[in-house]
Design a protein around this motif. Structure first.
Motif, PDB file in Angstrom:
ATOM      1  N   LEU A  62       0.827  -1.208   0.000  1.00 13.28           N
ATOM      2  CA  LEU A  62       0.000   0.000   0.000  1.00 13.28           C
ATOM      3  C   LEU A  62       0.861   1.259   0.000  1.00 13.28           C
ATOM      4  O   LEU A  62       0.539   2.236  -0.689  1.00 13.28           O
ATOM      5  CB  LEU A  62      -0.950  -0.007   1.192  1.00 13.28           C
ATOM      6  N   GLU A  97      -6.671   4.338  -0.212  1.00 13.88           N
ATOM      7  CA  GLU A  97      -5.503   3.508   0.057  1.00 13.88           C
ATOM      8  C   GLU A  97      -4.801   3.931   1.351  1.00 13.88           C
ATOM      9  O   GLU A  97      -4.256   3.088   2.057  1.00 13.88           O
ATOM     10  CB  GLU A  97      -4.553   3.508  -1.133  1.00 13.88           C
ATOM     11  N   GLU A 154     -11.626  -2.996  -0.284  1.00  8.25           N
ATOM     12  CA  GLU A 154     -10.893  -3.262  -1.513  1.00  8.25           C
ATOM     13  C   GLU A 154     -11.821  -3.804  -2.594  1.00  8.25           C
ATOM     14  O   GLU A 154     -11.687  -3.455  -3.771  1.00  8.25           O
ATOM     15  CB  GLU A 154      -9.756  -4.242  -1.250  1.00  8.25           C
ATOM     16  N   GLN A 178     -13.836  -0.907  -3.946  1.00  5.02           N
ATOM     17  CA  GLN A 178     -12.975  -0.091  -4.811  1.00  5.02           C
ATOM     18  C   GLN A 178     -12.782  -0.774  -6.170  1.00  5.02           C
ATOM     19  O   GLN A 178     -12.826  -0.122  -7.214  1.00  5.02           O
ATOM     20  CB  GLN A 178     -11.636   0.130  -4.109  1.00  5.02           C
ATOM     21  N   GLN A 194       2.037   1.771  -3.491  1.00  2.00           N
ATOM     22  CA  GLN A 194       0.961   2.252  -4.361  1.00  2.00           C
ATOM     23  C   GLN A 194       0.690   3.731  -4.129  1.00  2.00           C
ATOM     24  O   GLN A 194       0.421   4.472  -5.065  1.00  2.00           O
ATOM     25  CB  GLN A 194      -0.313   1.449  -4.123  1.00  2.00           C
ATOM     26  N   LEU A 195       0.747   4.166  -2.890  1.00  3.14           N
ATOM     27  CA  LEU A 195       0.493   5.576  -2.581  1.00  3.14           C
ATOM     28  C   LEU A 195       1.517   6.485  -3.244  1.00  3.14           C
ATOM     29  O   LEU A 195       1.202   7.600  -3.658  1.00  3.14           O
ATOM     30  CB  LEU A 195       0.502   5.799  -1.065  1.00  3.14           C
TER      31      LEU A 195
END
Length: 172
Positions: free
Chosen positions: A51, A69, A158, A161, A54-55
């Motif tokens: 995560l 996220e 998730e 999303q 990804q951020l």
């Protein structure tokens, strides 16, 4: 009443075995819980790292996704804290049951009925160590119940999303 004697005053041959085997079995159970919890910790840590990665890669226009996220990462960090607590309690349980088993062995091998005071102290410490171990298993198990519920919330978010992303692709 002395737990090693039967009501008629006959010595119970299984008493020493019970005081030795029960903590040994509980030590094994605690170790299995600890192994499973270690695996959960590894997966939770990997998820936090994923995560975080990804951020870092979101463009400015993806603020809404980044916020979700970030929320997911906060929940994942919470999972890690809970799992570490559970692991700590399972380590305490293993240590307590091991200590209880050792005391029971010492008591069965070295303490004779002639040493009644010593025998009762060894018995009390053995039982105390086992009570601490059981309380630790209960605490760790309860922590894992809470961690499982957090994991469920994370997976639900998730999935939501992913459905939104899929719906946007279908419209475009």
């Amino acid at each position: 009443m002395d737990p090693t004697t039967l009501p008629a005053g006959v010595v119970n041959p299984f008493a020493a075995l019970t005081f030795i085997a029960a903590p040994a079995l509980l030590t094994n159970a605690s170790s299995l819980l600890l192994m499973g919890t270690t695996n959960r910790l590894a997966r939770a840590v990997d998820r936090v790292r994923e995560l975080a990665s990804q951020l870092e890669h979101h463009a400015r226009g993806e603020q809404a996704i980044a916020e979700v996220e970030l929320w997911l990462m906060q929940r994942a960090e919470q999972r890690v804290r809970i799992i570490v607590h559970a692991m700590t309690t399972f380590y305490l349980a293993v240590g307590s049951f091991s200590f209880g088993t050792m005391l029971a062995l010492i008591g069965a091998a070295l303490v004779t009925p002639a040493h009644e005071g010593t025998r009762m102290w060894v018995l009390r410490f053995t039982i105390g160590a086992c009570v601490i171990g059981v309380a630790a298993i209960m605490s760790g198990s309860l922590a894992l119940v809470f961690e499982s519920r957090i994991t469920f919330r994370i997976l639900t978010e998730e999935a939501r999303q992913a459905r939104e992303r899929y719906a946007k692709r279908q419209i475009a």
